[in-house]
Design an enzyme around this catalytic site. Structure first.
Site, PDB file in Angstrom:
ATOM      1  N   GLU A  74      64.835  91.233  25.812  1.00  0.00           N
ATOM      2  CA  GLU A  74      64.250  90.288  24.861  1.00  0.00           C
ATOM      3  C   GLU A  74      62.945  89.758  25.455  1.00  0.00           C
ATOM      4  O   GLU A  74      62.888  89.472  26.652  1.00  0.00           O
ATOM      5  CB  GLU A  74      65.226  89.121  24.631  1.00  0.00           C
ATOM      6  CG  GLU A  74      64.666  88.053  23.712  1.00  0.00           C
ATOM      7  CD  GLU A  74      65.703  87.010  23.306  1.00  0.00           C
ATOM      8  OE1 GLU A  74      66.707  86.870  24.015  1.00  0.00           O
ATOM      9  OE2 GLU A  74      65.479  86.344  22.289  1.00  0.00           O
TER      10      GLU A  74
ATOM     11  N   ASN B 130      67.374  85.816  20.073  1.00  0.00           N
ATOM     12  CA  ASN B 130      66.912  84.793  19.123  1.00  0.00           C
ATOM     13  C   ASN B 130      65.489  85.076  18.655  1.00  0.00           C
ATOM     14  O   ASN B 130      65.121  84.768  17.522  1.00  0.00           O
ATOM     15  CB  ASN B 130      66.947  83.414  19.786  1.00  0.00           C
ATOM     16  CG  ASN B 130      68.354  83.000  20.182  1.00  0.00           C
ATOM     17  OD1 ASN B 130      69.328  83.521  19.644  1.00  0.00           O
ATOM     18  ND2 ASN B 130      68.471  82.071  21.105  1.00  0.00           N
TER      19      ASN B 130
ATOM     20  N   ASN C 135      70.849  88.873  14.842  1.00  0.00           N
ATOM     21  CA  ASN C 135      71.293  88.399  16.148  1.00  0.00           C
ATOM     22  C   ASN C 135      71.957  87.038  16.001  1.00  0.00           C
ATOM     23  O   ASN C 135      71.369  86.121  15.405  1.00  0.00           O
ATOM     24  CB  ASN C 135      70.084  88.256  17.085  1.00  0.00           C
ATOM     25  CG  ASN C 135      70.461  87.638  18.418  1.00  0.00           C
ATOM     26  OD1 ASN C 135      71.076  88.298  19.250  1.00  0.00           O
ATOM     27  ND2 ASN C 135      70.101  86.370  18.631  1.00  0.00           N
ATOM     28  N   GLU C 136      73.180  86.903  16.491  1.00  0.00           N
ATOM     29  CA  GLU C 136      73.886  85.607  16.515  1.00  0.00           C
ATOM     30  C   GLU C 136      73.677  84.829  15.213  1.00  0.00           C
ATOM     31  O   GLU C 136      73.273  83.664  15.230  1.00  0.00           O
ATOM     32  CB  GLU C 136      73.427  84.772  17.720  1.00  0.00           C
ATOM     33  CG  GLU C 136      73.770  85.425  19.046  1.00  0.00           C
ATOM     34  CD  GLU C 136      73.532  84.560  20.260  1.00  0.00           C
ATOM     35  OE1 GLU C 136      72.878  83.509  20.150  1.00  0.00           O
ATOM     36  OE2 GLU C 136      74.004  84.947  21.345  1.00  0.00           O
TER      37      GLU C 136
ATOM     38  N   TYR D 226      78.536  84.138  27.468  1.00  0.00           N
ATOM     39  CA  TYR D 226      77.988  83.866  28.797  1.00  0.00           C
ATOM     40  C   TYR D 226      78.999  82.997  29.528  1.00  0.00           C
ATOM     41  O   TYR D 226      79.365  81.930  29.041  1.00  0.00           O
ATOM     42  CB  TYR D 226      76.635  83.140  28.693  1.00  0.00           C
ATOM     43  CG  TYR D 226      75.545  84.042  28.127  1.00  0.00           C
ATOM     44  CD1 TYR D 226      74.834  84.885  28.966  1.00  0.00           C
ATOM     45  CD2 TYR D 226      75.269  84.071  26.765  1.00  0.00           C
ATOM     46  CE1 TYR D 226      73.856  85.741  28.460  1.00  0.00           C
ATOM     47  CE2 TYR D 226      74.288  84.923  26.250  1.00  0.00           C
ATOM     48  CZ  TYR D 226      73.585  85.751  27.110  1.00  0.00           C
ATOM     49  OH  TYR D 226      72.630  86.595  26.611  1.00  0.00           O
TER      50      TYR D 226
ATOM     51  N   GLU E  86      75.597  91.097  24.554  1.00  0.00           N
ATOM     52  CA  GLU E  86      74.973  90.146  25.477  1.00  0.00           C
ATOM     53  C   GLU E  86      76.091  89.547  26.308  1.00  0.00           C
ATOM     54  O   GLU E  86      77.075  89.052  25.754  1.00  0.00           O
ATOM     55  CB  GLU E  86      74.230  89.016  24.740  1.00  0.00           C
ATOM     56  CG  GLU E  86      72.884  89.409  24.213  1.00  0.00           C
ATOM     57  CD  GLU E  86      72.132  88.214  23.606  1.00  0.00           C
ATOM     58  OE1 GLU E  86      72.180  87.107  24.178  1.00  0.00           O
ATOM     59  OE2 GLU E  86      71.512  88.409  22.555  1.00  0.00           O
TER      60      GLU E  86
END
Ligand code: AHR
Length: 530
Positions: free
Chosen positions: A25, A70, A170-171, A244, A292
């Site tokens: 990213e 993001n 994404n997310e 994470y 991720e």
């Protein structure tokens, strides 16, 4: 004393080529500096650092998910193609940075081509619309004869890029995401149904991935995921999830035991997928893409009682008049160092990779955040090898074929629950094995590899690995990487690239199908039977 047993009858599933991939990213200097610096001594005609390209190429990294993150949720890919002087500079509100688009859509894909790695492409489903996504696939993968495919040819890439995998955002469940669908999973799921259908009508060979929860901490997990899949189950191929892991500072047990929370997450998502498949009477199995992940130690921060379990939304709703937008000069790259001990960084992500390997029947893509840096440490001038490089490349080399169940008999420890802050709250686990393990049977090459981490910082163990159920193994080789008790902060550097190079444990022996060896305290072990 510890024992690991592997039996040829206990196969878990085929290991996907993409299981140990990386994530890229453009945050800070990851693109502008590490990947791209036209002033670098090794820069090629596109401004890419060839020292980085060569180092990554040598690792045979299977795939890279790009370009974010993001960032991608407001990225206008159409403004990033064609002559550089005509490209538009935009703002990236996710990371408060200018996006000059020197590295654009074509450059990302051509960089991957130069490395020989597969690009796993993330589409902007935040501010981007369905037509943008369709045009993107036409530009990228269509042979020619249409406006967008001919534009690609005009821009210098005659052949289609043949990108196989497209993530639909994404997310998209995160309130911090630009164009978030946090409060509307049905809407997002429906949009994925329509978009995926259209993209596959343009290129029937592609696969698509739909966002699940960005973390198991999310209040709406796993209901959000179920609602999304319910809308689009039959036209998508992967459920994309992220996590994470955070452990309190100096808490090695919680850091290395973090993979157990990953397993909980995987098991829940697999159950959600099965539930939706059953509901739809669908013979199809959507697979998990863990695209991720990472592990870190962090100092405790104050909790905010009454804020609920996840405060990202609140922290992202701070509108900071003081925060400047930054333009990252590729020639001013600062050295980024993983915080903490080098050996712990390596062991923590390898422990997550072992969890993926144990679930190889459900997890088919894994992309490590910081994976590129783990494989290729760098500063403004140089690249070098670290402990992470060695452990990661051993996974790439040996975790092939069929994932095999390992039965582990060893000492255990309890991991009390803790909260680092509102976002990272853990329930605790009892009976955690000090020995973390997984195995891969590469039938083609007649090789069985047993991977083991000793999570114990203080003690080593004698270990028996029982593979007596297999026929024909006559040789065992045990590679190990371990912490240096006298120099726990030992660091690799340009001058010291072999600080953590794997050593061979010559004590390992094989007799009647049982390998006797030892696991040193805080160690990574690759035990190869051939
Ligand atoms: O890697 C940093 C960020 O973490 C990514 O942009 C986002 O997808 C995740 O929240």
């Amino acid at each position: 004393m510890a024992k690991i047993t592997v039996h040829p009858k206990y196969e878990t599933g085929e290991i996907s080529e993409r299981l140990f991939s990386a994530f890229l990213e453009p945050i800070g200097t990851i693109v502008n500096g590490f990947m791209y610096n036209p002033k670098h001594k090794t820069a090629d005609e596109q401004g890419f650092r060839q020292d980085v390209i060569q180092a990554l190429k040598d690792t045979h990294l299977p795939a890279v998910r790009l370009p974010g993150g993001n960032f991608v949720s407001a990225w206008q890919w159409k403004d990033s193609i064609g002559p550089k002087e005509e490209r538009k500079v935009h703002l990236d509100p996710a990371w408060y940075q200018y996006i000059p688009n020197d590295v654009g859509h074509d450059e990302y894909l051509q960089w991957a081509e130069k490395i020989g790695t597969e690009p796993l492409y993330t589409i902007n489903m935040g501010t981007g619309n369905m037509q943008d996504a369709m045009d993107l696939v036409e530009y990228t993968n269509f042979e020619g004869g249409s406006y967008w495919s001919d534009l690609r040819r005009k821009n210098g890439h005659e052949k289609p890029y043949a990108v196989k995998m497209f993530y639909l955002g994404n997310e998209m469940d995160g309130p911090w995401q630009l164009g978030s669908w946090d409060t509307n999973p049905d809407g997002y799921g429906h949009r994925c149904l329509e978009t995926s259908k259209a993209l596959k009508w343009i290129d029937a060979s592609i696969e698509t991935g739909v966002c699940g929860s960005s973390a198991s901490f999310m209040d709406h997990f796993p209901a959000w995921d179920e609602k999304v899949l319910d809308q689009c189950y039959d036209v998508v191929d992967y459920l994309s999830v992220h996590h994470y892991h955070s452990a309190p500072a100096n808490d090695v047990k919680s850091l290395l035991g973090g993979s157990l929370y990953y397993e909980d997450f995987i098991n829940t998502e697999a159950a959600v997928i099965d539930y939706v498949a059953a509901k739809h009477r669908s013979p199809k199995k959507v697979m998990i893409s863990f695209d991720e992940y990472g592990c870190m130690m962090r100092d405790n921060a104050p909790l905010h009682p009454g804020w609920g379990r996840y405060n990202m939304a609140r922290s992202h709703f701070k509108f900071d008049p003081e925060r400047p937008y930054l333009l990252h000069d590729p020639d001013k790259m600062k050295f980024f160092e993983f915080p903490g001990r080098e050996i712990l960084h390596m062991l923590s992500f390898l422990s997550v990779q072992l969890a993926f390997l144990r679930h190889a029947d459900r997890v088919k893509i894994g992309c490590m955040t910081g994976g590129l840096g783990a494989l290729c440490a760098s500063d403004h001038d140089n690249v070098w090898k670290t402990a992470s490089y060695y452990g990661y490349t051993q996974m790439l080399e040996y975790a092939r074929g069929t994932s095999m169940r390992t039965v582990v008999d060893c000492e255990t420890y309890d991991m009390p629950g803790y909260a680092i802050e509102d976002t990272s709250q853990y329930t605790g686990k009892e009976g955690v094995n000090y020995i973390d393990s997984a195995a891969a049977w590469d039938k083609e090459n007649g090789r069985l590899t047993v991977f083991a981490i000793n999570r114990n910082e203080d003690d080593g163990y004698s270990l028996d690995v029982d593979v007596s159920g297999f026929e024909g193994f006559t040789k065992v080789t045990h590679y190990e990487i371990f912490g240096d008790k006298d120099d726990p902060d030992k660091k690799s550097s340009v001058e010291r690239q072999d600080a953590y190079a794997p050593a061979q444990n010559v004590k390992a022996s094989l007799k009647e199908g049982i390998c006797s060896t030892e696991l040193k305290a805080l160690s990574w072990n690759v035990i190869v039977f051939s």
